[in-house]
Design a protein around this motif. Structure first.
Motif, mmCIF file in Angstrom:
data_model
loop_
_atom_site.group_PDB
_atom_site.id
_atom_site.type_symbol
_atom_site.label_atom_id
_atom_site.label_comp_id
_atom_site.label_asym_id
_atom_site.label_seq_id
_atom_site.Cartn_x
_atom_site.Cartn_y
_atom_site.Cartn_z
ATOM 1 N N ALA A 1 -8.215 8.436 8.596
ATOM 2 C CA ALA A 1 -6.952 9.145 8.753
ATOM 3 C C ALA A 1 -7.126 10.270 9.768
ATOM 4 O O ALA A 1 -8.199 10.856 9.893
ATOM 5 C CB ALA A 1 -6.508 9.709 7.400
ATOM 6 N N ALA A 2 -6.064 10.584 10.489
ATOM 7 C CA ALA A 2 -6.112 11.659 11.482
ATOM 8 C C ALA A 2 -6.135 13.015 10.779
ATOM 9 O O ALA A 2 -5.641 13.155 9.663
ATOM 10 C CB ALA A 2 -4.891 11.581 12.394
ATOM 11 N N LEU B 1 0.838 -1.202 0.000
ATOM 12 C CA LEU B 1 0.000 0.000 0.000
ATOM 13 C C LEU B 1 0.872 1.252 0.000
ATOM 14 O O LEU B 1 0.633 2.205 -0.748
ATOM 15 C CB LEU B 1 -0.930 0.001 1.207
ATOM 16 C CG LEU B 1 -1.990 -1.103 1.272
ATOM 17 C CD1 LEU B 1 -2.683 -1.089 2.633
ATOM 18 C CD2 LEU B 1 -3.018 -0.970 0.157
ATOM 19 N N ALA B 2 1.906 1.247 0.843
ATOM 20 C CA ALA B 2 2.803 2.409 0.930
ATOM 21 C C ALA B 2 3.573 2.602 -0.376
ATOM 22 O O ALA B 2 3.757 3.738 -0.841
ATOM 23 C CB ALA B 2 3.768 2.227 2.097
ATOM 24 N N THR C 1 -5.808 5.595 3.084
ATOM 25 C CA THR C 1 -6.572 6.842 2.972
ATOM 26 C C THR C 1 -5.728 8.046 3.376
ATOM 27 O O THR C 1 -4.935 7.982 4.310
ATOM 28 C CB THR C 1 -7.869 6.781 3.820
ATOM 29 O OG1 THR C 1 -8.664 7.942 3.555
ATOM 30 C CG2 THR C 1 -7.600 6.667 5.298
ATOM 31 N N VAL C 2 -5.866 9.123 2.617
ATOM 32 C CA VAL C 2 -5.310 10.421 2.977
ATOM 33 C C VAL C 2 -6.454 11.418 2.800
ATOM 34 O O VAL C 2 -7.101 11.453 1.757
ATOM 35 C CB VAL C 2 -4.068 10.787 2.132
ATOM 36 C CG1 VAL C 2 -4.351 10.766 0.645
ATOM 37 C CG2 VAL C 2 -3.514 12.147 2.536
ATOM 38 N N GLY C 3 -6.747 12.162 3.870
ATOM 39 C CA GLY C 3 -7.900 13.058 3.833
ATOM 40 C C GLY C 3 -9.088 12.441 4.544
ATOM 41 O O GLY C 3 -8.937 11.549 5.376
ATOM 42 N N ARG D 1 -2.997 6.780 6.153
ATOM 43 C CA ARG D 1 -3.365 5.669 7.034
ATOM 44 C C ARG D 1 -3.463 4.400 6.190
ATOM 45 O O ARG D 1 -4.098 4.402 5.133
ATOM 46 C CB ARG D 1 -4.701 5.987 7.682
ATOM 47 C CG ARG D 1 -5.375 4.793 8.304
ATOM 48 C CD ARG D 1 -5.616 4.954 9.766
ATOM 49 N NE ARG D 1 -5.714 3.628 10.353
ATOM 50 C CZ ARG D 1 -5.684 3.375 11.638
ATOM 51 N NH1 ARG D 1 -5.521 4.358 12.486
ATOM 52 N NH2 ARG D 1 -5.789 2.164 12.107
ATOM 53 N N THR D 2 -2.813 3.314 6.617
ATOM 54 C CA THR D 2 -2.971 2.027 5.934
ATOM 55 C C THR D 2 -3.485 0.985 6.919
ATOM 56 O O THR D 2 -3.144 1.013 8.106
ATOM 57 C CB THR D 2 -1.650 1.520 5.312
ATOM 58 O OG1 THR D 2 -0.670 1.346 6.345
ATOM 59 C CG2 THR D 2 -1.124 2.477 4.257
#
Length: 264
Positions: A152-153, A87-88, A127-129, A175-176
């Motif tokens: 995600a934070a 994922l990364a 996820t980002v956002g 976040r993964t």
């Protein structure tokens, strides 16, 4: 198709504000399938940026392409670190391709991105956002159970500022997750325009899936055969409905997948 495939359907519709002002939808969604592997992606372009509608479309297209390739190489990996690594790696590839395509004006294309990779043995989530993912897995007392994947934070505990693919330091806020549960038979991805409808706040303040909304959205895709025109029209009507617009005037995206059974 056997028991491992997925029936996938979704769309993005412009919110009331964009319809009223004649502006394009800044959300996008895409999916790709290769054998037993499926990739689902949704993105929400930043309302304040001039080319975010193009940015969200570019993000989901890149996600479908790169995650399918990366996951195809690792489809037989055991759940766990290998999935987080793939994922990364795919995220890094997408970011590089996104920045190469948009160049110095990358900030004008700012967008969130939420991706789910579905394989026979595990589900990967990045996820980002502020996108979110709801799973349908298991039954208790005859009722299907819905689960919200961790979100995600925020970039700052003092602000609701969303992180975008193009944000400096975005990699810190990605976040993964990897979920290994053969009982997962439904997956729903959405942007924050549907948060009020699809999620409820529990007594602790933590969001949880709204069962009636999730159940209706999944159940309409559970029938056998290809997705019907009626199912497509019904989802469009739901996303544009006065009831949902009253909750949130933002663009709305819903991308859903249900596991095909042997009979379908």
């Amino acid at each position: 198709m056997g028991g491992h495939g997925w029936r996938i359907h979704g769309m993005s519709v412009e919110g009331y504000r964009h319809r009223r002002d004649g502006l394009p939808c800044q959300d996008a969604c895409a999916h790709a399938e290769e054998g037993p592997l499926a990739v689902l992606a949704v993105a929400d372009g930043a309302g304040s940026r001039p080319r975010s509608d193009e940015g969200s479309r570019l993000a989901v297209e890149l996600a479908a392409e790169h995650f399918v390739r990366r996951a195809g190489e690792a489809v037989h990996s055991a759940p766990g670190k290998a999935v987080h690594d793939l994922l990364a790696d795919a995220y890094r590839e997408i970011t590089m391709a996104f920045l190469e395509t948009t160049g110095a004006a990358a900030g004008d294309f700012a967008t969130t991105l939420t991706v789910v990779v579905l394989t026979r043995d595990w589900l990967g989530h990045l996820t980002v956002g502020d996108g979110f993912v709801v799973l349908r897995a298991g039954v208790e007392d005859g009722e299907p159970q819905f689960h919200l994947l961790p979100q995600a934070a925020d970039a700052s505990e003092y602000s609701n500022e969303t992180v975008f693919l193009t944000s400096p330091d975005a990699a810190r806020w990605v976040r993964t997750d990897c979920v290994s549960d053969p009982g997962i038979d439904g997956v729903l991805l959405s942007t924050d325009g549907l948060a009020q409808a699809a999620l409820s706040r529990s007594g602790t303040g933590a969001p949880t899936p709204n069962p009636s909304f999730a159940d209706a959205v999944f159940r309409s895709l559970d029938g056998a055969g290809p997705v019907s025109d009626a199912a497509h029209d019904n989802l469009a009507a739901l996303l544009r409905s006065d009831r949902l617009t009253a909750l949130n005037a933002d663009d709305k995206t819903l991308l859903r997948a249900v596991r095909r059974t042997a009979r379908s």
